[in-house]
Design a protein around this motif. Structure first.
Motif, PDB file in Angstrom:
ATOM      1  N   ASP A   1       0.851  -1.185   0.000  1.00 53.45           N
ATOM      2  CA  ASP A   1       0.000   0.000   0.000  1.00 53.45           C
ATOM      3  C   ASP A   1       0.892   1.242   0.000  1.00 53.45           C
ATOM      4  OD1 ASP A   1      -2.088   1.751   0.137  1.00 53.45           O
ATOM      5  OD2 ASP A   1      -2.515   1.420   2.262  1.00 53.45           O
ATOM      6  N   GLY A   2       1.548   1.487  -1.131  1.00 48.69           N
ATOM      7  CA  GLY A   2       2.481   2.597  -1.257  1.00 48.69           C
ATOM      8  C   GLY A   2       3.848   2.091  -1.671  1.00 48.69           C
ATOM      9  N   ALA A   3       4.787   3.015  -1.820  1.00 47.34           N
ATOM     10  CA  ALA A   3       6.137   2.675  -2.261  1.00 47.34           C
ATOM     11  C   ALA A   3       7.065   2.475  -1.071  1.00 47.34           C
ATOM     12  CB  ALA A   3       6.689   3.774  -3.165  1.00 47.34           C
ATOM     13  N   ALA A   4       8.038   1.579  -1.240  1.00 45.08           N
ATOM     14  CA  ALA A   4       9.114   1.428  -0.258  1.00 45.08           C
ATOM     15  C   ALA A   4      10.205   2.435  -0.612  1.00 45.08           C
ATOM     16  CB  ALA A   4       9.670   0.003  -0.300  1.00 45.08           C
ATOM     17  N   VAL A   5      10.673   3.197   0.368  1.00 47.03           N
ATOM     18  CA  VAL A   5      11.669   4.236   0.121  1.00 47.03           C
ATOM     19  C   VAL A   5      12.829   4.078   1.097  1.00 47.03           C
ATOM     20  CG1 VAL A   5       9.979   5.853  -0.796  1.00 47.03           C
ATOM     21  CG2 VAL A   5      10.467   5.854   1.650  1.00 47.03           C
ATOM     22  N   ARG A   6      13.901   4.811   0.837  1.00 50.01           N
ATOM     23  CA  ARG A   6      15.090   4.754   1.689  1.00 50.01           C
ATOM     24  C   ARG A   6      14.735   4.952   3.163  1.00 50.01           C
ATOM     25  NH1 ARG A   6      20.610   5.506   0.378  1.00 50.01           N
ATOM     26  NH2 ARG A   6      21.082   5.865  -1.828  1.00 50.01           N
ATOM     27  N   VAL A   7      15.361   4.154   4.023  1.00 49.73           N
ATOM     28  CA  VAL A   7      15.195   4.346   5.457  1.00 49.73           C
ATOM     29  C   VAL A   7      15.773   5.697   5.875  1.00 49.73           C
ATOM     30  CG1 VAL A   7      15.867   3.461   7.730  1.00 49.73           C
ATOM     31  CG2 VAL A   7      15.161   1.873   5.941  1.00 49.73           C
ATOM     32  N   ILE A   8      16.943   6.039   5.322  1.00 49.32           N
ATOM     33  CA  ILE A   8      17.543   7.356   5.548  1.00 49.32           C
ATOM     34  C   ILE A   8      17.310   8.163   4.280  1.00 49.32           C
ATOM     35  CG2 ILE A   8      19.630   8.629   6.150  1.00 49.32           C
ATOM     36  CD1 ILE A   8      20.670   6.089   7.469  1.00 49.32           C
ATOM     37  N   ALA A   9      16.321   9.038   4.318  1.00 53.95           N
ATOM     38  CA  ALA A   9      15.777   9.632   3.097  1.00 53.95           C
ATOM     39  C   ALA A   9      16.801  10.415   2.287  1.00 53.95           C
ATOM     40  CB  ALA A   9      14.591  10.535   3.455  1.00 53.95           C
ATOM     41  N   ASP A  10      17.681  11.177   2.913  1.00 51.51           N
ATOM     42  CA  ASP A  10      18.564  12.081   2.185  1.00 51.51           C
ATOM     43  C   ASP A  10      19.928  11.485   1.859  1.00 51.51           C
ATOM     44  OD1 ASP A  10      16.594  14.021   2.302  1.00 51.51           O
ATOM     45  OD2 ASP A  10      17.310  14.783   4.237  1.00 51.51           O
ATOM     46  N   ARG A  11      20.120  10.221   2.152  1.00 48.40           N
ATOM     47  CA  ARG A  11      21.431   9.609   1.910  1.00 48.40           C
ATOM     48  C   ARG A  11      21.680   9.439   0.412  1.00 48.40           C
ATOM     49  NH1 ARG A  11      23.692   4.892   5.633  1.00 48.40           N
ATOM     50  NH2 ARG A  11      23.993   6.785   6.872  1.00 48.40           N
ATOM     51  N   VAL A  12      22.935   9.597   0.005  1.00 50.87           N
ATOM     52  CA  VAL A  12      23.360   9.396  -1.383  1.00 50.87           C
ATOM     53  C   VAL A  12      24.451   8.327  -1.383  1.00 50.87           C
ATOM     54  CG1 VAL A  12      24.467  10.447  -3.387  1.00 50.87           C
ATOM     55  CG2 VAL A  12      22.769  11.733  -2.080  1.00 50.87           C
ATOM     56  N   SER A  13      24.370   7.367  -2.303  1.00 48.83           N
ATOM     57  CA  SER A  13      25.350   6.280  -2.391  1.00 48.83           C
ATOM     58  C   SER A  13      26.107   6.385  -3.710  1.00 48.83           C
ATOM     59  CB  SER A  13      24.650   4.914  -2.324  1.00 48.83           C
ATOM     60  OG  SER A  13      23.848   4.811  -1.173  1.00 48.83           O
ATOM     61  N   THR A  14      27.443   6.334  -3.642  1.00 54.04           N
ATOM     62  CA  THR A  14      28.275   6.339  -4.837  1.00 54.04           C
ATOM     63  C   THR A  14      28.917   4.970  -4.995  1.00 54.04           C
ATOM     64  OG1 THR A  14      28.731   8.709  -4.641  1.00 54.04           O
ATOM     65  CG2 THR A  14      30.230   7.412  -6.011  1.00 54.04           C
ATOM     66  N   VAL A  15      28.734   4.369  -6.174  1.00 54.08           N
ATOM     67  CA  VAL A  15      29.218   3.015  -6.433  1.00 54.08           C
ATOM     68  C   VAL A  15      30.265   3.069  -7.533  1.00 54.08           C
ATOM     69  CG1 VAL A  15      28.521   0.627  -6.826  1.00 54.08           C
ATOM     70  CG2 VAL A  15      26.847   2.272  -5.955  1.00 54.08           C
ATOM     71  N   SER A  16      31.473   2.678  -7.218  1.00 48.98           N
ATOM     72  CA  SER A  16      32.557   2.670  -8.196  1.00 48.98           C
ATOM     73  C   SER A  16      32.373   1.516  -9.173  1.00 48.98           C
ATOM     74  CB  SER A  16      33.906   2.530  -7.481  1.00 48.98           C
ATOM     75  OG  SER A  16      34.106   3.588  -6.569  1.00 48.98           O
ATOM     76  N   PRO A  17      33.010   1.594 -10.364  1.00 46.69           N
ATOM     77  CA  PRO A  17      32.957   0.460 -11.303  1.00 46.69           C
ATOM     78  C   PRO A  17      33.464  -0.815 -10.627  1.00 46.69           C
ATOM     79  CG  PRO A  17      33.844   2.406 -12.388  1.00 46.69           C
ATOM     80  CD  PRO A  17      33.741   2.741 -10.936  1.00 46.69           C
ATOM     81  N   GLY A  18      32.719  -1.887 -10.772  1.00 48.10           N
ATOM     82  CA  GLY A  18      33.071  -3.142 -10.129  1.00 48.10           C
ATOM     83  C   GLY A  18      32.588  -3.253  -8.701  1.00 48.10           C
ATOM     84  N   GLY A  19      31.941  -2.199  -8.178  1.00 45.92           N
ATOM     85  CA  GLY A  19      31.483  -2.203  -6.800  1.00 45.92           C
ATOM     86  C   GLY A  19      30.004  -2.494  -6.676  1.00 45.92           C
ATOM     87  N   SER A  20      29.545  -2.558  -5.433  1.00 48.28           N
ATOM     88  CA  SER A  20      28.132  -2.815  -5.163  1.00 48.28           C
ATOM     89  C   SER A  20      27.728  -2.068  -3.902  1.00 48.28           C
ATOM     90  CB  SER A  20      27.851  -4.310  -5.009  1.00 48.28           C
ATOM     91  OG  SER A  20      28.523  -4.823  -3.878  1.00 48.28           O
ATOM     92  N   VAL A  21      26.425  -1.942  -3.686  1.00 48.89           N
ATOM     93  CA  VAL A  21      25.912  -1.280  -2.490  1.00 48.89           C
ATOM     94  C   VAL A  21      24.572  -1.902  -2.132  1.00 48.89           C
ATOM     95  CG1 VAL A  21      24.665   0.534  -3.754  1.00 48.89           C
ATOM     96  CG2 VAL A  21      25.469   0.975  -1.425  1.00 48.89           C
ATOM     97  N   ASP A  22      24.275  -1.933  -0.831  1.00 50.51           N
ATOM     98  CA  ASP A  22      22.976  -2.380  -0.350  1.00 50.51           C
ATOM     99  C   ASP A  22      22.273  -1.172   0.257  1.00 50.51           C
ATOM    100  OD1 ASP A  22      23.149  -5.191  -0.920  1.00 50.51           O
ATOM    101  OD2 ASP A  22      24.633  -5.324   0.678  1.00 50.51           O
ATOM    102  N   ILE A  23      21.146  -0.797  -0.321  1.00 51.35           N
ATOM    103  CA  ILE A  23      20.391   0.370   0.120  1.00 51.35           C
ATOM    104  C   ILE A  23      19.152  -0.128   0.861  1.00 51.35           C
ATOM    105  CG2 ILE A  23      19.168   2.449  -0.608  1.00 51.35           C
ATOM    106  CD1 ILE A  23      20.952   2.439  -3.120  1.00 51.35           C
ATOM    107  N   ARG A  24      19.076   0.196   2.147  1.00 51.32           N
ATOM    108  CA  ARG A  24      17.959  -0.295   2.960  1.00 51.32           C
ATOM    109  C   ARG A  24      16.716   0.558   2.710  1.00 51.32           C
ATOM    110  NH1 ARG A  24      20.382  -0.952   7.310  1.00 51.32           N
ATOM    111  NH2 ARG A  24      20.424  -3.213   7.447  1.00 51.32           N
ATOM    112  N   VAL A  25      15.581  -0.119   2.500  1.00 55.89           N
ATOM    113  CA  VAL A  25      14.299   0.565   2.288  1.00 55.89           C
ATOM    114  C   VAL A  25      13.291   0.088   3.326  1.00 55.89           C
ATOM    115  CG1 VAL A  25      14.641   0.981  -0.175  1.00 55.89           C
ATOM    116  CG2 VAL A  25      13.564  -1.155   0.562  1.00 55.89           C
TER     117      VAL A  25
END
Length: 312
Positions: free
Chosen positions: A102-126
């Motif tokens: 019932d709605g969209a799942a969004v970032r737990v920390i709303a204003d956070r920005v993630s930078t992922v380098s080539p070959g890298g990965s990230v887990d963004i909690r929603v």
């Protein structure tokens, strides 16, 4: 969605925007010279163009949805993003859309920005919103990301695979719980610790609403908690019957002991205080999850540590 034409981005008042678009389209010849000049000036001074949002992720970028054990109690999940492209990728806002919610799942920390380098990965909690029980269990999730590459920001959208199928299971389980609570609410209302070697008491209260019938058939042990005198039973029978019209709460004391006494079981606990209850409703049998709550969880973990002899 941002428009590609500079005229469409003019920040003048609405009359001048209309004139500006007319001048850019070649339909402003009938206007006075001064207005035409303002219109053309508006086109020339508008903000720089921004690429149109694209429908898919950049080349080499892939996403999927995961739910770790540590996410379950808080009803959260992870957007796992892998960047196999040749340039860094910056991810701002994240939105997971699925008809089963019932709605969209969004970032737990709303204003956070993630930078992922080539070959890298990230887990963004929603944070997962409540389920929508009018939707079927076999829906499909899509993800929308605000990404920046080569100084250009835009939104991209893609299907979000759920390889473990946790959303379908969550939807089915929580919709079953919704039907159960129409007949009775289920709550862990008390915990009495015990001395080492003796069982503690976990109190479950079933509060009928009077509007339906349900049977709480049993409770399953967790990876941390077992039931006293029932070491061979994964599910302890409860046999709590709620009939339509019932109003009196039913309180049950469940004797519990630690299932294991290795310290890391407590230190790394994720699901040790989330119990599966076996329920029967309208001729169907299923399981619902019931968490003891953060305050009681802390008390139970402290008791396990003391009971096992490694508490501080």
């Amino acid at each position: 969605m941002r428009r590609p034409a500079a005229c469409a981005r003019s920040k003048r008042q609405s009359v001048l925007r209309t004139v500006s678009r007319a001048a850019c389209a070649g339909r402003g010849r009938a206007l006075g010279a001064s207005l035409a000049l303002l219109a053309l000036t508006g086109c020339a001074s508008a903000a720089p163009e921004v690429p149109e949002p694209v429908a898919t992720l950049p080349a080499g970028v892939a996403v999927e949805l995961q739910q770790l054990r540590s996410d379950v109690a808080g009803r959260q999940a992870q957007v796992h993003l892998v960047n196999e492209g040749d340039a860094p990728l910056t991810v701002g806002a994240v939105r997971v859309e699925d008809d089963r919610f019932d709605g969209a799942a969004v970032r737990v920390i709303a204003d956070r920005v993630s930078t992922v380098s080539p070959g890298g990965s990230v887990d963004i909690r929603v944070q997962l919103p409540p389920v929508d029980c009018t939707a079927p269990d076999d829906g499909e999730a899509h993800i929308v990301l605000e990404v920046t590459r080569d100084s250009a920001a835009t939104e991209v959208a893609a299907s979000a695979p759920d390889p473990l199928g946790f959303i379908a299971e969550l939807h089915a389980r929580e919709c079953l719980l919704e039907r159960v609570t129409d007949a009775a609410s289920l709550t862990f209302t008390g915990f009495e610790p015990s001395a080492p070697g003796a069982p503690a008491a976990l109190e479950l209260t079933v509060s009928p609403t009077g509007d339906g019938a349900v049977t709480i058939a049993g409770i399953g042990r967790t990876n941390l908690i077992d039931f006293a005198g029932a070491a061979s039973e994964e599910v302890r029978p409860l046999g709590i019957e709620v009939a339509e019209g019932d109003a009196e709460p039913i309180v049950v004391q469940i004797p519990i002991v630690p299932l294991r006494c290795d310290p890391h079981a407590v230190q790394e606990d994720k699901r040790g205080t989330i119990f599966d209850l076996v329920v029967e409703l309208e001729g169907e049998s299923g399981e619902v999850e019931l968490f003891v709550g953060e305050e009681m969880r802390g008390r139970i973990l402290t008791w396990v540590a003391a009971w096992c002899g490694f508490g501080g």
